[in-house]
Design an enzyme around this catalytic site. Sequence first.
Site, mmCIF file in Angstrom:
data_model
loop_
_atom_site.group_PDB
_atom_site.id
_atom_site.type_symbol
_atom_site.label_atom_id
_atom_site.label_comp_id
_atom_site.label_asym_id
_atom_site.label_seq_id
_atom_site.Cartn_x
_atom_site.Cartn_y
_atom_site.Cartn_z
ATOM 1 N N ASP A 147 -5.881 -3.430 -2.374
ATOM 2 C CA ASP A 147 -4.819 -3.124 -1.418
ATOM 3 C C ASP A 147 -4.224 -4.384 -0.774
ATOM 4 O OD1 ASP A 147 -3.394 -2.188 0.938
ATOM 5 O OD2 ASP A 147 -4.476 -0.296 0.691
ATOM 6 N N SER A 196 0.829 -1.205 0.000
ATOM 7 C CA SER A 196 0.000 0.000 0.000
ATOM 8 C C SER A 196 0.867 1.260 0.000
ATOM 9 C CB SER A 196 -0.972 -0.055 1.183
ATOM 10 O OG SER A 196 -2.014 0.876 1.015
#
Length: 271
Positions: free
Chosen positions: A156, A40
Amino acid sequence: MRKKVGLALGSGAAKGMAHIGVLEVFQKEGIPIDFIAGTSIGAAIGAIYAHSQDATALKMRVLELTPSKLARLIDPAMPKSGFLKGRKIKDLLASFLDGAVRFGDLAIPFACVAADIDTGEEVIFERGSLLEAVRASISIPAVFTVAKARGRNLVDGQLVDPVPVDVVRKMGAEFVIAVNVIPDMHTRVAAADGSPGEKQQEPRLMYVMMQSLYIATYKLARTAMEGADVIIEPPVAGIGSGDFHRAEECILQGELAAEDAVIEIKRRLGL
């Protein structure tokens, strides 16, 4: 001969700006970094540093992102898989990478993590398009539209590997430094995610989504970090997930946490 050093940079949205402070201290103190893996926000910062190897320049550019400039990065999508297209974020990342568009262009070997939303599998990127890989890794569910790569629907990476210690270990790292910015739940509740009085009021949508992610991934992060040699955890619980305008504060906390860890790192590496 010293051990090969790997750096695992974790997820955490705006809190992850602390990674920049950690990198700047390592750069100043001469801590070598041979491999980087990120998830991320850790993937975005890790990719930029793997290219430039200049945390100070990265900090300066990030601090130039005023709230008005950040607002221009919002590109609404017809809400199918997410509210934002993510194209402007991708363009910003490309400008930071200054032409390094493939993993092979990077000065430091780098990998990043995404999650297959259909199967729940961890997807690790180490080659090919750098921008596509990082775009997948930062695709917070429901915030960004799903990224498509390798014939998969990707989101993510924090859902499967919030602090990718094992990934950087498999890249060849013999000594792993993990940087985690997901605080424990008790600390997070006390800080109310940077929103005073939020516990008494009905929480905002973004808070609910990010808090749900952190609850789901906190234990994963703790388990992942069991494989690290040194863990750095900047105290950023009071900074909200979307508080990118507080980058300077995050970076400072990263610097302070890294400075506390440098003596031990140097001792264990024989530097």
